[in-house]
Design a protein around this motif. Structure first.
Motif, mmCIF file in Angstrom:
data_model
loop_
_atom_site.group_PDB
_atom_site.id
_atom_site.type_symbol
_atom_site.label_atom_id
_atom_site.label_comp_id
_atom_site.label_asym_id
_atom_site.label_seq_id
_atom_site.Cartn_x
_atom_site.Cartn_y
_atom_site.Cartn_z
ATOM 1 N N SER A 139 0.836 -1.198 0.000
ATOM 2 C CA SER A 139 0.000 0.000 0.000
ATOM 3 C C SER A 139 0.874 1.252 0.000
ATOM 4 N N ASP A 140 0.292 2.360 -0.439
ATOM 5 C CA ASP A 140 0.968 3.649 -0.353
ATOM 6 C C ASP A 140 1.101 4.028 1.123
ATOM 7 N N TRP A 141 2.312 4.326 1.557
ATOM 8 C CA TRP A 141 2.561 4.546 2.975
ATOM 9 C C TRP A 141 1.768 5.720 3.536
ATOM 10 N N ALA A 142 1.692 6.805 2.798
ATOM 11 C CA ALA A 142 0.969 7.979 3.293
ATOM 12 C C ALA A 142 -0.515 7.660 3.467
ATOM 13 N N PHE A 143 -1.096 6.963 2.487
ATOM 14 C CA PHE A 143 -2.506 6.580 2.592
ATOM 15 C C PHE A 143 -2.706 5.587 3.730
ATOM 16 N N LEU A 144 -1.760 4.662 3.892
ATOM 17 C CA LEU A 144 -1.831 3.674 4.965
ATOM 18 C C LEU A 144 -1.856 4.366 6.331
ATOM 19 N N ALA A 145 -1.005 5.375 6.501
ATOM 20 C CA ALA A 145 -0.976 6.114 7.762
ATOM 21 C C ALA A 145 -2.306 6.822 8.002
#
Length: 647
Positions: free
Chosen positions: A247-253
């Protein structure tokens, strides 16, 4: 350009500056609404997403917005990752467990059972759950209640019995992020003293686009709604972002921040397809600790598969990054290449305690245990799961494999005789693998001696189970001079299999074979449905094949042998020796495939006669298949059917 500008020191300083500068610009873009958060390539002016894909050139926001974002980024970078949560939970306080430990979340009964052929009955799941509690796991993921009525009943029974025993584990059920799943899960686990709902939704672009067919905004909304809904039933809610490592890390956060705000108490980071590497897993956990709002108040968990053979290494690195719960299975069973193995993670932490103590903020020489696991129960747990699932452990498997404590090299043997530490970093007794000491068991041994040996091995049986195991023990003792601990474990494993739903039971098998003879087998089965004993004979390529063909004829099933695959197909047949010696028990595993559904079913049996063991294992696997295929009703040979009616 001055000569020193290209020195290692200058290059290092420039690299560090560029890394910080890139991160600050990436944060500016994220602050301004760009998704995913890009890392800027100063050479091309284009942006690279967290997944490595190029996006359009950045269009800068206003100068004041940029300065504000840069100040926020600098502030976060100075602060670093948030503290790891070590606040005691209600479960910790009630059971006296160290809140700073690595929590062990066992998913053998859920993810492990999804391994092809590893399905267990409700009674067998209860046996495993009781053993897991004895092992000392913190959480038992007992199943997926919405999946079937049987799964719901098994989870509910485990919550009622194991979830209320002394020093109980948390009983957890899995639920998709839907109201129906969550309601079924809540109802199934409700009897437990410490119930947990584990809900999940996919967050990787590939899953959202092709499986969920939902946008990021929709996933965020579902996460908030469903975590909050789960929280309305229980205090303890675990949230997983399926396929987190892709997953995209920023979206995951952002998703995890929403989950925490909605009431999640544990955030699980799954490597769903076994894709990541140890360094990446550690980096992601650290990133989440820095960017997820409220993460300092929840437990970070990790889940992973072994597709690239790195699951255990990934977990140990994630622990260094701040993870404090590991989701594991006994023997590493699970989907595809399996899950991270409980025994390997636990013993890795135990053997290298000094190393991990420092990374967990403890004194290097601290003797405090890093997990709540009773290591003496590891071997027993492994044997039980093997017996009930029919999934054998490869001999060279770490910790629980047959060769894990074996030494054949002369140099190694010499060293071992002088000092075990020369070639063993773990003593076999640490995991409960004890040698025979004291009383020698044989055909003259009584029930008291047998029970005493079971107690020494940490095996607890009810009176009825003890009686069945003792009868089996006497049968084996009539054929062997001495009964070893491994023999006893194999005997108990045979008796542990749930046979309450078995239609056919093997009563007798006799074979005739030789290099100049046609292999022939005569088999007698008890058909409990027709309440009649039936006998038939068949020929085959060898004694085992002949016995299997005789069983096929008796059951009226075509295709269960090697010659045809119309209904069921023999996929695997293996024989191993439980101990050394000419009178050793032979342990046989058979795997059958249901051609219609594609499911596989294991059968296991042990005997001094491998033909008898093979036939018994085959019948056991066939019984399991028939339970799952209600449309597949065996028809007895016409003469046998007539005999049944005449009784």
């Amino acid at each position: 350009m001055p000569r020193f500008a290209n020195s290692p020191t200058a290059r290092g300083g420039a690299t560090a500056f560029m890394a910080v500068f890139s991160a600050m610009i990436a944060a500016t873009a994220a602050f301004s609404g760009f998704a995913p958060s890009p890392i800027v390539s100063l050479r091309s002016g284009s942006a690279i997403s967290a997944a490595g894909r190029f996006s359009a050139p950045l269009v800068g926001p206003s100068l004041s917005s940029r300065r504000s974002a840069l100040r926020q980024t600098a502030s976060r970078m100075a602060a670093g990752p948030k503290p790891v949560c070590v606040e005691p939970t209600k479960h910790d306080l009630a059971t006296g467990r160290d809140p700073a430990r690595i929590k062990v979340f066992d998913t053998t009964l859920r993810d492990g059972e999804q391994s092809p052929g590893c399905s267990m009955t409700s009674e067998e799941k209860m046996q495993v759950a009781k053993q897991l509690a004895k092992l000392g796991v913190d959480v038992i993921e007992a199943g997926f209640p919405i999946a079937s009525n049987d799964d719901f009943a098994a989870v509910n029974a485990i919550a009622t019995v194991v979830g209320n025993q002394e020093n109980p584990p948390i009983i957890c059920g899995l639920a998709r992020a839907t109201k129906g799943d969550i309601e079924a899960c809540a109802k199934a686990i409700s009897p437990a003293a410490f119930p947990r709902i584990h809900t999940f939704i996919a967050t990787s672009d590939i899953h959202m686009e092709h499986k969920l067919k939902k946008t990021r905004e929709e996933v965020l909304a579902i996460t908030a709604e469903m975590v909050s809904y789960a929280k309305s039933f229980v205090d303890d809610v675990e949230f997983s972002a399926e396929d987190a490592l892709r997953s995209d890390w920023a979206f995951l956060a952002e998703v995890y921040s929403v989950a925490v705000k909605a009431g999640a108490t544990t955030l699980n980071v799954p490597d769903t397809v076994g894709y990541t590497t140890p360094a990446e897993f550690k980096a992601l956990v650290e990133y989440l600790r820095e960017h997820v709002e409220g993460i300092e108040g929840v437990t970070i968990s990790v889940h992973g598969h072994n597709d690239l053979g790195m699951a255990v290494s990934n977990f140990l690195s994630a622990i260094e990054g701040g993870a404090r719960q590991v989701e594991v299975t006994i023997n590493g069973i699970g989907e595809r290449a399996g899950n991270a193995a409980l025994e390997e993670v636990v013993m890795g932490l135990y053997v290298r305690k000094n190393y991990y103590n420092e990374r967990l903020g403890r004194p290097a020489d601290s003797e405090a245990e890093l997990t709540n696991i009773n290591k003496k129960e590891i071997h027993r747990s492994s044997k039980l799961v093997t017996a009930l699932t029919g999934m054998p452990v490869q001999p060279n498997k770490a910790i629980v494999g047959a060769n894990a404590f074996a030494h054949e090299s002369g140099i190694h043997q010499d060293g071992m005789l002088k000092n075990k530490l020369t070639y063993e970093i773990v003593d076999a007794s640490t995991i409960g693998l004890e040698k025979n000491d004291g009383i020698v068991l044989g055909k003259h041994s009584g029930r008291a001696a047998f029970r005493s040996r079971l107690t020494e091995l940490g095996i607890e049986l009810s009176d009825d189970e003890l009686n069945k195991a003792f009868v089996r023990f006497k049968e084996v003792a009539d054929k062997k001079k001495e009964i070893t601990n491994m023999d006893i474990e194999s005997i108990v494993g045979d008796e542990a299999q749930d046979t309450t739903l078995d239609r056919f039971k093997l009563k007798h098998v006799q074979v005739q074979c030789g290099d100049k003879a046609i292999a022939t087998a005569t088999v007698t089965l008890m058909d409990s449905q027709e309440d009649v004993e039936v006998t038939d004979a068949a020929t085959g390529t060898g004694p085992v094949d002949a016995a299997f063909q005789a069983v096929n004829r008796l059951c009226g099933l075509s295709g269960a042998g090697q010659a045809c695959a119309e209904q069921v197909k023999l996929m695997e047949y293996s024989v191993t020796s439980v101990t050394a010696g000419i009178d050793a028990l032979g342990e046989v595993t058979v795997r059958l495939a249901d051609v219609k559904s594609g499911r596989t079913f294991y059968g296991r049996a042990s005997e001094t006669d491998v033909v008898v063991a093979s036939t018994a294992a085959y019948v056991h696997a066939l019984n399991r298949l028939l339970v799952q295929r209600s449309d597949l009703q065996p028809k007895l040979h016409p003469q046998m059917a007539m005999a049944a009616k005449a009784v």
